[in-house]
Design an enzyme around this catalytic site. Structure first.
Site, PDB file in Angstrom:
ATOM      1  N   ILE A 160      15.145 -13.990   9.776  1.00 56.24           N
ATOM      2  CA  ILE A 160      14.180 -13.196  10.531  1.00 56.24           C
ATOM      3  C   ILE A 160      12.752 -13.603  10.217  1.00 56.24           C
ATOM      4  CG2 ILE A 160      13.238 -10.862  10.779  1.00 56.24           C
ATOM      5  CD1 ILE A 160      16.116  -9.817  10.450  1.00 56.24           C
ATOM      6  N   ASP A 205       6.598 -13.726  -5.310  1.00 57.53           N
ATOM      7  CA  ASP A 205       7.605 -12.771  -5.751  1.00 57.53           C
ATOM      8  C   ASP A 205       7.042 -11.374  -5.505  1.00 57.53           C
ATOM      9  OD1 ASP A 205       9.433 -11.165  -7.017  1.00 57.53           O
ATOM     10  OD2 ASP A 205       9.221 -12.097  -8.995  1.00 57.53           O
ATOM     11  N   ASN A 264       9.131  -8.317   5.111  1.00 57.94           N
ATOM     12  CA  ASN A 264      10.495  -8.702   5.454  1.00 57.94           C
ATOM     13  C   ASN A 264      11.368  -8.963   4.231  1.00 57.94           C
ATOM     14  OD1 ASN A 264      12.631  -9.790   7.334  1.00 57.94           O
ATOM     15  ND2 ASN A 264      12.143 -11.685   6.255  1.00 57.94           N
ATOM     16  N   ARG A 303      -0.407  -2.330  -0.189  1.00 57.05           N
ATOM     17  CA  ARG A 303      -1.561  -1.932  -1.013  1.00 57.05           C
ATOM     18  C   ARG A 303      -2.576  -3.070  -1.107  1.00 57.05           C
ATOM     19  NH1 ARG A 303      -0.078  -0.229  -6.954  1.00 57.05           N
ATOM     20  NH2 ARG A 303       0.627  -2.406  -6.958  1.00 57.05           N
ATOM     21  N   TYR A 353      20.507  -0.579  -1.149  1.00 58.24           N
ATOM     22  CA  TYR A 353      19.786  -1.198  -0.034  1.00 58.24           C
ATOM     23  C   TYR A 353      19.462  -0.162   1.037  1.00 58.24           C
ATOM     24  CZ  TYR A 353      19.345  -4.117   4.208  1.00 58.24           C
ATOM     25  OH  TYR A 353      18.929  -4.691   5.390  1.00 58.24           O
ATOM     26  N   LYS A 409      15.796   1.091   2.341  1.00 60.86           N
ATOM     27  CA  LYS A 409      15.365   0.996   3.736  1.00 60.86           C
ATOM     28  C   LYS A 409      14.974   2.361   4.292  1.00 60.86           C
ATOM     29  CE  LYS A 409      15.878  -3.470   4.573  1.00 60.86           C
ATOM     30  NZ  LYS A 409      14.710  -4.340   4.844  1.00 60.86           N
ATOM     31  N   ILE A 448      22.319  -8.999  12.234  1.00 62.32           N
ATOM     32  CA  ILE A 448      21.607 -10.176  12.731  1.00 62.32           C
ATOM     33  C   ILE A 448      22.286 -11.422  12.189  1.00 62.32           C
ATOM     34  CG2 ILE A 448      19.392 -11.368  12.872  1.00 62.32           C
ATOM     35  CD1 ILE A 448      19.432  -8.624  14.243  1.00 62.32           C
TER      36      ILE A 448
END
Length: 279
Positions: A18, A82, A109, A144, A176, A180, A209
């Site tokens: 993506i 990172d 992402n 931020r 996960y 999200k 995806i």
């Protein structure tokens, strides 16, 4: 004039899938894009592929890439970052501003996703913390660092977070999914904060995806496709198109939303329909 002429964009987790597709879309529409990834070699390979695919200069030091405020042909550059490291995040944002003269769009992402243990009580603290730290805290760190620059972007400032249908419904992956879901909440609170500063913040919730994560599991992808009302899983370009829309002035009066880009999986259950649909 292309839709993103003069825009500067930073994308995390952009070394493949993506992220790479989104970079390609922005560059094809005139933006200068910094692809960041934990793996520097992967980021550089993706940036080179993006530039080649859209006919952009292969040389990152080309004038269009480094002149602040320049418009015209887009270009991709690469940098290791990172998102779990605040110093690295701040350095990446500073690098984008130094190279491009501004920052208009941030695409969060990067993510981490560990498989669930068979029993919830056997879940690992380390896996849980890493999934939340990369997926949720990483987006927080990036937002931020980027916010002051986005607020100075003449009303073009936008953050697009890449969430997941996992944050809206039970598809497994406890850590996960929790990350999200948290990212959806952060999107809404940041939208309230950023609006008066001229920064819009939205989230896209993709369904399945077809990315590198599915390599070697093509048979599984085919089975999963049957669960989608539109008859297929998504492609990275499906998400890239939605990101470009939410980042553009076409979405100038949209902020704080979660946009599912999911082939209809959240609104229809083929299993239930097959059981009760003819009654």
């Amino acid at each position: 004039m292309a839709r993103f002429d003069g825009y500067a964009v930073l994308i995390t987790g952009a070394g493949q899938g993506i992220g790479e597709a989104t970079a390609r879309r922005f560059v094809s529409e005139g933006a200068r894009v910094l692809l960041t990834d934990l793996d520097k070699a992967r980021a550089k390979k993706a940036a080179a592929a993006v530039n080649e695919s859209v006919g952009a200069p292969a040389d990152a030091d080309a004038p269009d890439a480094s002149s602040p405020g320049s418009t015209g042909r887009g270009v991709a550059e690469a940098l290791a970052c990172d998102v779990a490291d605040r110093t690295a995040v701040e350095a990446a944002v500073a690098h984008a501003v130094r190279r491009f003269g501004r920052l208009d769009v941030l695409v969060n992402n990067a993510y981490s996703c560990h498989p669930d243990a068979p029993l919830f009580e056997d879940e690992s603290d380390d896996d849980w913390h890493q999934d939340l730290d990369i997926t949720l805290n990483g987006a927080y760190r990036c937002a931020r660092a980027a916010m002051p620059h986005l607020a100075a972007a003449d009303g073009r400032g936008a953050i697009v977070n890449i969430g997941s249908v996992n944050g809206l419904y039970d598809f497994g992956n406890h850590a996960y999914s929790a990350a999200k879901a948290g990212l959806g909440s952060l999107t809404r609170t940041l939208a309230g904060h950023g609006g008066p500063r001229g920064v819009r913040v939205n989230l896209i919730a993709p369904g399945t995806i077809r990315t590198n994560a599915w390599d070697g599991r093509e048979a599984v992808i085919e089975r999963v496709s049957e669960l989608y009302p539109l008859g297929r899983v998504g492609e990275p370009e499906d998400i890239a198109s939605a990101v470009a829309f939410l980042a553009s002035r076409d979405a100038a009066w949209i902020t704080g939303v979660t946009l599912p880009v999911d082939g209809g999986v959240l609104v229809s259950s083929p299993v239930v329909r097959g059981t009760f649909g003819n009654e």
